[in-house]
Design an enzyme around this catalytic site. Structure first.
Site, PDB file in Angstrom:
ATOM      1  N   HIS A  82      20.897 -66.787  41.571  1.00 34.61           N
ATOM      2  CA  HIS A  82      21.647 -66.479  43.046  1.00 34.61           C
ATOM      3  C   HIS A  82      23.067 -67.118  43.252  1.00 34.61           C
ATOM      4  O   HIS A  82      22.844 -68.057  42.880  1.00 34.61           O
ATOM      5  CB  HIS A  82      20.734 -67.092  44.445  1.00 34.61           C
ATOM      6  CG  HIS A  82      20.849 -66.158  45.596  1.00 34.61           C
ATOM      7  ND1 HIS A  82      20.327 -65.047  45.911  1.00 34.61           N
ATOM      8  CD2 HIS A  82      21.972 -66.400  46.501  1.00 34.61           C
ATOM      9  CE1 HIS A  82      20.759 -64.477  47.143  1.00 34.61           C
ATOM     10  NE2 HIS A  82      21.588 -65.223  47.548  1.00 34.61           N
ATOM     11  N   ASP A 161      15.966 -64.110  57.734  1.00 35.70           N
ATOM     12  CA  ASP A 161      17.396 -64.225  56.807  1.00 35.70           C
ATOM     13  C   ASP A 161      17.880 -62.978  56.995  1.00 35.70           C
ATOM     14  O   ASP A 161      19.035 -62.836  57.178  1.00 35.70           O
ATOM     15  CB  ASP A 161      17.040 -64.802  55.635  1.00 35.70           C
ATOM     16  CG  ASP A 161      18.377 -64.760  54.653  1.00 35.70           C
ATOM     17  OD1 ASP A 161      19.395 -65.580  55.172  1.00 35.70           O
ATOM     18  OD2 ASP A 161      18.304 -63.984  53.934  1.00 35.70           O
ATOM     19  N   ARG A 168      25.559 -63.395  60.880  1.00 37.23           N
ATOM     20  CA  ARG A 168      26.629 -64.245  60.428  1.00 37.23           C
ATOM     21  C   ARG A 168      27.797 -63.604  59.847  1.00 37.23           C
ATOM     22  O   ARG A 168      28.747 -64.021  59.818  1.00 37.23           O
ATOM     23  CB  ARG A 168      26.064 -65.336  59.365  1.00 37.23           C
ATOM     24  CG  ARG A 168      25.287 -66.355  60.146  1.00 37.23           C
ATOM     25  CD  ARG A 168      24.045 -67.075  59.016  1.00 37.23           C
ATOM     26  NE  ARG A 168      24.886 -67.975  58.165  1.00 37.23           N
ATOM     27  CZ  ARG A 168      24.526 -67.742  56.828  1.00 37.23           C
ATOM     28  NH1 ARG A 168      23.536 -67.054  56.446  1.00 37.23           N
ATOM     29  NH2 ARG A 168      25.382 -68.465  55.901  1.00 37.23           N
ATOM     30  N   SER A 183      19.688 -70.049  53.754  1.00 40.45           N
ATOM     31  CA  SER A 183      19.426 -68.317  53.781  1.00 40.45           C
ATOM     32  C   SER A 183      19.158 -68.100  52.073  1.00 40.45           C
ATOM     33  O   SER A 183      18.072 -67.348  51.980  1.00 40.45           O
ATOM     34  CB  SER A 183      20.896 -67.936  54.083  1.00 40.45           C
ATOM     35  OG  SER A 183      20.954 -66.738  53.245  1.00 40.45           O
ATOM     36  N   LYS A 187      15.026 -66.784  50.743  1.00 41.99           N
ATOM     37  CA  LYS A 187      14.908 -65.561  49.870  1.00 41.99           C
ATOM     38  C   LYS A 187      14.078 -65.843  48.460  1.00 41.99           C
ATOM     39  O   LYS A 187      13.164 -65.151  48.289  1.00 41.99           O
ATOM     40  CB  LYS A 187      16.164 -64.838  49.724  1.00 41.99           C
ATOM     41  CG  LYS A 187      16.715 -63.924  50.832  1.00 41.99           C
ATOM     42  CD  LYS A 187      17.743 -63.212  50.454  1.00 41.99           C
ATOM     43  CE  LYS A 187      19.051 -64.111  50.305  1.00 41.99           C
ATOM     44  NZ  LYS A 187      20.083 -64.349  51.483  1.00 41.99           N
TER      45      LYS A 187
HETATM   46  N1  URA Z   1      24.133 -66.056  49.904  1.00 43.04           N
HETATM   47  C1  URA Z   1      23.164 -65.772  50.705  1.00 43.04           C
HETATM   48  O1  URA Z   1      22.264 -65.202  50.387  1.00 43.04           O
HETATM   49  N2  URA Z   1      23.163 -66.280  51.969  1.00 43.04           N
HETATM   50  C2  URA Z   1      24.415 -67.162  52.254  1.00 43.04           C
HETATM   51  O2  URA Z   1      24.105 -67.516  53.590  1.00 43.04           O
HETATM   52  C3  URA Z   1      25.266 -67.422  51.602  1.00 43.04           C
HETATM   53  C4  URA Z   1      25.251 -66.584  50.228  1.00 43.04           C
END
Ligand code: URA
Length: 434
Positions: A82, A161, A168, A183, A187
């Site tokens: 990620h 989220d 956001r 966040s 996930k």
């Molecule tokens: N990637 C995400 O999944 N969440 C964030 O808040 C920033 C980048």
């Protein structure tokens, strides 16, 4: 409990208790707290911050707001990656099929664009028919058969989220360390992978502008992951200029395809190999990162990685012909170069501004309901340290609207800075935290 009181408590610098965070996330997910109150809370967090304890509680509350995926039916050690978000960051498009081409099970959960940064799911939707709302059964079947699946966040995976991310994105509340950490990690915890590699961006185009903040974010995420029993590493990488040359959804897909054929930009290839080597070692397919890198390079050069990419596009409803012939992918009506007005060396590229120019062209969302124009964006011809002659193109703008094109040209010219001496090159990889 009452949301008004929690907002005021946070605004005055208070620390939210676990019970309060659990309640807030449960009620928001169920639609019993309106977006305007949650926006106020997010803004208060941006100004006041959250403690490590609050961040962990928020992460766990969001991870458990929906299903926790069980990937035990996938053979082998599942790995995921990620990014914290960048400009021109098409890393996953190359990395996921490349690592999968070694037989490593890549079970990837991806997101859409956020703020000035692009998202993998939006980019992949450049392929006609491509979908990411896989059922858990499809997800598992694809990883077991072709070693790769990339799913968007379904309604049931960390739904808190999903709602907060969209909120956001359009309320200026993205660039806060605890909100980003929770966040991402919510996930990752819900999506069931065993090993996770985080690409934490730092620099003007990242949410974490300073190296110290990026390192703190990386350490926070690695420690949340460890608490949850995951094998997590973080690579801190440079975002003081866009990654590669292309910025914009279909344009980035085209650059990713070139990279999968061994003709991509050096920085993108280097980052993919660093992240990919760590993933490959975590999955137990190589003894060390040197051996992993050799295997990955071989897969790029032999064309195996590109074959896996096409199989992946086909398995998720897309047309692999568009990968063979990228000219079939969306392409903008207007394409115009912006040329340098002086000689010199490129000393700086205001990277967040490049991301914002892409948004202006229609490549991202302004409201939760906005549709994205997949064809628009920019292709940089000059990057930091490059020599430039007056009249040479700095970038080519791809636009669907002549008015936006001329505004983008003006802003692009202002986003470049020059010096007469060649500036020192900054390293792409700043640190690795395990
Ligand atoms: N990637 C995400 O999944 N969440 C964030 O808040 C920033 C980048």
């Amino acid at each position: 409990m009452n949301m008004y009181e929690l907002i005021v408590k946070k605004k005055r610098g208070g620390e939210l208790a676990k019970g309060e965070i659990d309640w807030m996330i449960r009620e928001y997910t169920a639609g019993r707290i309106p977006d305007y109150q949650m926006s106020a809370m997010m803004m208060a967090v941006c100004f006041v911050g959250m403690s490590a304890e609050e961040t962990k509680d928020l992460t766990l509350a969001m991870a458990h707001s929906g299903d926790m995926l069980d990937l035990s039916a996938i053979r082998g050690i599942k790995v995921d990656k990620h990014s914290t978000g960048g400009v021109g960051d098409k890393t996953t498009l190359v990395l996921a099929p490349l690592v999968a081409s070694l037989g490593v099970p890549v079970a990837k959960m991806s997101g859409r664009g956020l703020g000035h940064t692009g998202g993998t799911i939006d980019k992949l939707e450049s392929f006609t028919g491509f979908y990411t709302d896989l059922t858990p059964e499809q997800f598992i079947r694809n990883v077991n058969t072709i070693h790769i699946a990339v799913a968007g966040q379904t309604a049931n995976l960390a739904p808190a989220d999903k709602k907060l991310y969209a909120l956001r994105d359009v309320t200026g509340t993205v660039d806060q360390m605890s909100l980003i950490a929770s966040s991402i990690m919510s996930k990752k915890l819900a999506s069931g992978a065993d090993g996770i590699v985080l690409d934490v961006k730092t620099g003007d185009g990242a949410f974490m502008k300073s190296l110290d903040d990026a390192r703190a974010l990386a350490e926070e995420m690695v420690s949340i992951g460890k608490l949850a029993g995951k094998d997590v590493s973080a690579v801190i990488s440079d975002m003081d200029q866009p990654l590669g040359s292309a910025v914009g959804n279909a344009l980035e897909v085209k650059e990713a395809i070139r990279t999968l054929k061994g003709q991509g930009p050096e920085d993108l290839e280097q980052l993919v190999l660093v992240l990919g080597s760590i993933m490959t070692v975590k999955a137990g397919r190589a003894e060390n990162t040197e051996e992993a890198e050799r295997l990955l390079r071989d897969s790029l050069e032999s064309g195996r990685a590109f074959e896996v990419f096409k199989a992946f596009i086909r398995a998720q409803g897309g047309d692999p012909e568009e990968a063979e012939h990228p000219e079939l992918l969306p392409s903008a009506a207007y394409q115009e170069a912006v040329c340098a007005e002086r000689d010199g060396f490129v000393s700086d590229i205001r990277t967040e501004e490049i991301g914002r120019i892409c948004l202006l062209l229609g490549g991202g969302r302004e409201t939760k309901e906005s549709a994205i124009d997949l064809s628009v964006g920019l292709v940089l011809c000059k990057k930091k340290g490059d020599a430039v002659k007056k009249g040479e193109p700095l970038a080519v703008i791809h636009a669907s609207d002549p008015g936006k094109l001329s505004e983008a040209k003006k802003r692009l010219l202002e986003a470049y800075e020059f010096t007469s001496q060649k500036p020192e090159a900054a390293p792409l990889i700043k640190d690795i935290i395990s």
